[in-house]
Design a protein around this motif. Structure first.
Motif, PDB file in Angstrom:
ATOM      1  N   GLN A  33      36.026   9.777 -30.777  1.00  0.00           N
ATOM      2  CA  GLN A  33      34.949   8.778 -30.697  1.00  0.00           C
ATOM      3  C   GLN A  33      34.530   8.603 -29.245  1.00  0.00           C
ATOM      4  O   GLN A  33      35.375   8.599 -28.340  1.00  0.00           O
ATOM      5  CB  GLN A  33      35.412   7.429 -31.240  1.00  0.00           C
ATOM      6  N   ALA A  34      33.250   8.425 -29.017  1.00  0.00           N
ATOM      7  CA  ALA A  34      32.737   8.135 -27.682  1.00  0.00           C
ATOM      8  C   ALA A  34      33.039   6.679 -27.343  1.00  0.00           C
ATOM      9  O   ALA A  34      33.188   5.834 -28.227  1.00  0.00           O
ATOM     10  CB  ALA A  34      31.235   8.381 -27.623  1.00  0.00           C
ATOM     11  N   THR A  35      33.102   6.397 -26.067  1.00  0.00           N
ATOM     12  CA  THR A  35      33.282   5.018 -25.611  1.00  0.00           C
ATOM     13  C   THR A  35      31.980   4.263 -25.857  1.00  0.00           C
ATOM     14  O   THR A  35      30.915   4.700 -25.396  1.00  0.00           O
ATOM     15  CB  THR A  35      33.622   4.991 -24.107  1.00  0.00           C
ATOM     16  N   PRO A  36      32.015   3.135 -26.589  1.00  0.00           N
ATOM     17  CA  PRO A  36      30.784   2.365 -26.818  1.00  0.00           C
ATOM     18  C   PRO A  36      30.152   1.952 -25.490  1.00  0.00           C
ATOM     19  O   PRO A  36      30.852   1.613 -24.532  1.00  0.00           O
ATOM     20  CB  PRO A  36      31.272   1.139 -27.595  1.00  0.00           C
ATOM     21  N   SER A  37      28.828   1.994 -25.448  1.00  0.00           N
ATOM     22  CA  SER A  37      28.117   1.715 -24.204  1.00  0.00           C
ATOM     23  C   SER A  37      26.712   1.188 -24.491  1.00  0.00           C
ATOM     24  O   SER A  37      26.115   1.553 -25.505  1.00  0.00           O
ATOM     25  CB  SER A  37      28.014   3.009 -23.392  1.00  0.00           C
ATOM     26  N   PRO A  38      26.167   0.373 -23.580  1.00  0.00           N
ATOM     27  CA  PRO A  38      24.763  -0.030 -23.719  1.00  0.00           C
ATOM     28  C   PRO A  38      23.805   1.086 -23.303  1.00  0.00           C
ATOM     29  O   PRO A  38      22.604   0.989 -23.484  1.00  0.00           O
ATOM     30  CB  PRO A  38      24.642  -1.242 -22.793  1.00  0.00           C
ATOM     31  N   ASP A  39      24.348   2.178 -22.752  1.00  0.00           N
ATOM     32  CA  ASP A  39      23.555   3.322 -22.291  1.00  0.00           C
ATOM     33  C   ASP A  39      23.684   4.470 -23.286  1.00  0.00           C
ATOM     34  O   ASP A  39      24.720   5.138 -23.361  1.00  0.00           O
ATOM     35  CB  ASP A  39      24.047   3.744 -20.907  1.00  0.00           C
ATOM     36  N   GLY A  40      22.641   4.705 -24.071  1.00  0.00           N
ATOM     37  CA  GLY A  40      22.653   5.756 -25.078  1.00  0.00           C
ATOM     38  C   GLY A  40      22.833   7.143 -24.477  1.00  0.00           C
ATOM     39  O   GLY A  40      23.486   8.012 -25.072  1.00  0.00           O
ATOM     40  N   ALA A  41      22.281   7.367 -23.299  1.00  0.00           N
ATOM     41  CA  ALA A  41      22.402   8.683 -22.654  1.00  0.00           C
ATOM     42  C   ALA A  41      23.852   8.982 -22.296  1.00  0.00           C
ATOM     43  O   ALA A  41      24.298  10.135 -22.396  1.00  0.00           O
ATOM     44  CB  ALA A  41      21.510   8.740 -21.418  1.00  0.00           C
ATOM     45  N   ALA A  42      24.621   7.973 -21.894  1.00  0.00           N
ATOM     46  CA  ALA A  42      26.029   8.173 -21.555  1.00  0.00           C
ATOM     47  C   ALA A  42      26.824   8.602 -22.786  1.00  0.00           C
ATOM     48  O   ALA A  42      27.690   9.485 -22.706  1.00  0.00           O
ATOM     49  CB  ALA A  42      26.612   6.891 -20.959  1.00  0.00           C
ATOM     50  N   VAL A  43      26.518   8.003 -23.929  1.00  0.00           N
ATOM     51  CA  VAL A  43      27.188   8.371 -25.178  1.00  0.00           C
ATOM     52  C   VAL A  43      26.805   9.801 -25.568  1.00  0.00           C
ATOM     53  O   VAL A  43      27.653  10.589 -25.991  1.00  0.00           O
ATOM     54  CB  VAL A  43      26.856   7.358 -26.300  1.00  0.00           C
ATOM     55  N   ASP A  44      25.538  10.156 -25.413  1.00  0.00           N
ATOM     56  CA  ASP A  44      25.097  11.523 -25.717  1.00  0.00           C
ATOM     57  C   ASP A  44      25.816  12.544 -24.839  1.00  0.00           C
ATOM     58  O   ASP A  44      26.212  13.619 -25.315  1.00  0.00           O
ATOM     59  CB  ASP A  44      23.583  11.656 -25.531  1.00  0.00           C
ATOM     60  N   LEU A  45      25.995  12.230 -23.554  1.00  0.00           N
ATOM     61  CA  LEU A  45      26.713  13.136 -22.654  1.00  0.00           C
ATOM     62  C   LEU A  45      28.160  13.325 -23.099  1.00  0.00           C
ATOM     63  O   LEU A  45      28.703  14.435 -23.035  1.00  0.00           O
ATOM     64  CB  LEU A  45      26.664  12.619 -21.216  1.00  0.00           C
ATOM     65  N   GLU A  46      28.804  12.239 -23.557  1.00  0.00           N
ATOM     66  CA  GLU A  46      30.174  12.357 -24.059  1.00  0.00           C
ATOM     67  C   GLU A  46      30.219  13.280 -25.277  1.00  0.00           C
ATOM     68  O   GLU A  46      31.156  14.072 -25.429  1.00  0.00           O
ATOM     69  CB  GLU A  46      30.734  10.985 -24.434  1.00  0.00           C
ATOM     70  N   CYS A  47      29.215  13.178 -26.154  1.00  0.00           N
ATOM     71  CA  CYS A  47      29.148  14.058 -27.330  1.00  0.00           C
ATOM     72  C   CYS A  47      29.017  15.518 -26.906  1.00  0.00           C
ATOM     73  O   CYS A  47      29.693  16.400 -27.460  1.00  0.00           O
ATOM     74  CB  CYS A  47      27.982  13.666 -28.230  1.00  0.00           C
ATOM     75  N   MET A  48      28.161  15.778 -25.937  1.00  0.00           N
ATOM     76  CA  MET A  48      27.975  17.151 -25.467  1.00  0.00           C
ATOM     77  C   MET A  48      29.238  17.685 -24.811  1.00  0.00           C
ATOM     78  O   MET A  48      29.601  18.858 -24.988  1.00  0.00           O
ATOM     79  CB  MET A  48      26.772  17.228 -24.526  1.00  0.00           C
ATOM     80  N   SER A  49      29.945  16.839 -24.066  1.00  0.00           N
ATOM     81  CA  SER A  49      31.219  17.258 -23.465  1.00  0.00           C
ATOM     82  C   SER A  49      32.237  17.578 -24.548  1.00  0.00           C
ATOM     83  O   SER A  49      32.990  18.563 -24.438  1.00  0.00           O
ATOM     84  CB  SER A  49      31.767  16.150 -22.560  1.00  0.00           C
ATOM     85  N   HIS A  50      32.282  16.773 -25.598  1.00  0.00           N
ATOM     86  CA  HIS A  50      33.207  17.024 -26.710  1.00  0.00           C
ATOM     87  C   HIS A  50      32.871  18.361 -27.384  1.00  0.00           C
ATOM     88  O   HIS A  50      33.778  19.139 -27.717  1.00  0.00           O
ATOM     89  CB  HIS A  50      33.160  15.878 -27.726  1.00  0.00           C
ATOM     90  N   THR A  51      31.582  18.635 -27.546  1.00  0.00           N
ATOM     91  CA  THR A  51      31.169  19.915 -28.135  1.00  0.00           C
ATOM     92  C   THR A  51      31.632  21.071 -27.258  1.00  0.00           C
ATOM     93  O   THR A  51      32.155  22.076 -27.758  1.00  0.00           O
ATOM     94  CB  THR A  51      29.636  19.972 -28.315  1.00  0.00           C
ATOM     95  N   GLY A  52      31.483  20.939 -25.948  1.00  0.00           N
ATOM     96  CA  GLY A  52      31.911  21.993 -25.024  1.00  0.00           C
ATOM     97  C   GLY A  52      33.407  22.248 -25.090  1.00  0.00           C
ATOM     98  O   GLY A  52      33.860  23.394 -24.997  1.00  0.00           O
ATOM     99  N   ARG A  53      34.205  21.205 -25.259  1.00  0.00           N
ATOM    100  CA  ARG A  53      35.659  21.353 -25.307  1.00  0.00           C
ATOM    101  C   ARG A  53      36.169  21.800 -26.668  1.00  0.00           C
ATOM    102  O   ARG A  53      37.165  22.510 -26.771  1.00  0.00           O
ATOM    103  CB  ARG A  53      36.331  20.021 -24.935  1.00  0.00           C
ATOM    104  N   SER A  54      35.500  21.359 -27.748  1.00  0.00           N
ATOM    105  CA  SER A  54      36.055  21.572 -29.094  1.00  0.00           C
ATOM    106  C   SER A  54      35.244  22.520 -29.977  1.00  0.00           C
ATOM    107  O   SER A  54      35.749  23.018 -30.976  1.00  0.00           O
ATOM    108  CB  SER A  54      36.161  20.225 -29.812  1.00  0.00           C
ATOM    109  N   GLY A  55      33.970  22.698 -29.641  1.00  0.00           N
ATOM    110  CA  GLY A  55      33.093  23.477 -30.504  1.00  0.00           C
ATOM    111  C   GLY A  55      32.524  22.663 -31.661  1.00  0.00           C
ATOM    112  O   GLY A  55      31.715  23.159 -32.437  1.00  0.00           O
ATOM    113  N   HIS A  56      32.927  21.403 -31.777  1.00  0.00           N
ATOM    114  CA  HIS A  56      32.399  20.521 -32.833  1.00  0.00           C
ATOM    115  C   HIS A  56      30.996  20.075 -32.436  1.00  0.00           C
ATOM    116  O   HIS A  56      30.784  19.568 -31.340  1.00  0.00           O
ATOM    117  CB  HIS A  56      33.294  19.284 -33.016  1.00  0.00           C
TER     118      HIS A  56
END
Length: 98
Positions: A33-56
């Motif tokens: 799960q991404a860290t909840p944030s008032p900044d949607g772009a920060a959450v999107d970056l966490e998702c992209m980082s997770h994809t890079g590490r896991s392929g999910h």
């Protein structure tokens, strides 16, 4: 016999001025799960980082906000919404006849 008078009042719904929007995301393939944030772009970056590490590459994105409903033309004070309403029945007291 008592009669009720129906009255239609126009309302609007807006984001509550005292509350922030919160963005969240969770992976659809694992428990990440991404860290909840008032900044949607920060959450999107966490998702992209997770994809890079896991392929999910599938995520559930959640945007939580709070709403405020007001009568059109009011200043936002909701205390007047219950004026003239009988608390036990919800019937407008002005419409009750004996």
């Amino acid at each position: 016999m008592a009669r009720a008078v129906l009255r239609f009042v126009e309302h609007r719904i807006t984001r509550h001025p005292d509350a922030d929007v919160t963005f969240e995301a969770e992976c659809l393939r694992c428990d990440w799960q991404a860290t909840p944030s008032p900044d949607g772009a920060a959450v999107d970056l966490e998702c992209m980082s997770h994809t890079g590490r896991s392929g999910h590459n599938g995520f559930r994105r959640i945007c939580t906000s709070f709403a405020l409903v007001t009568r059109v033309g009011d200043d936002g004070d909701l205390s007047s919404l219950n004026e003239g309403v009988c608390p036990s029945s919800g019937v407008d007291e002005g419409s009750q006849r004996e």
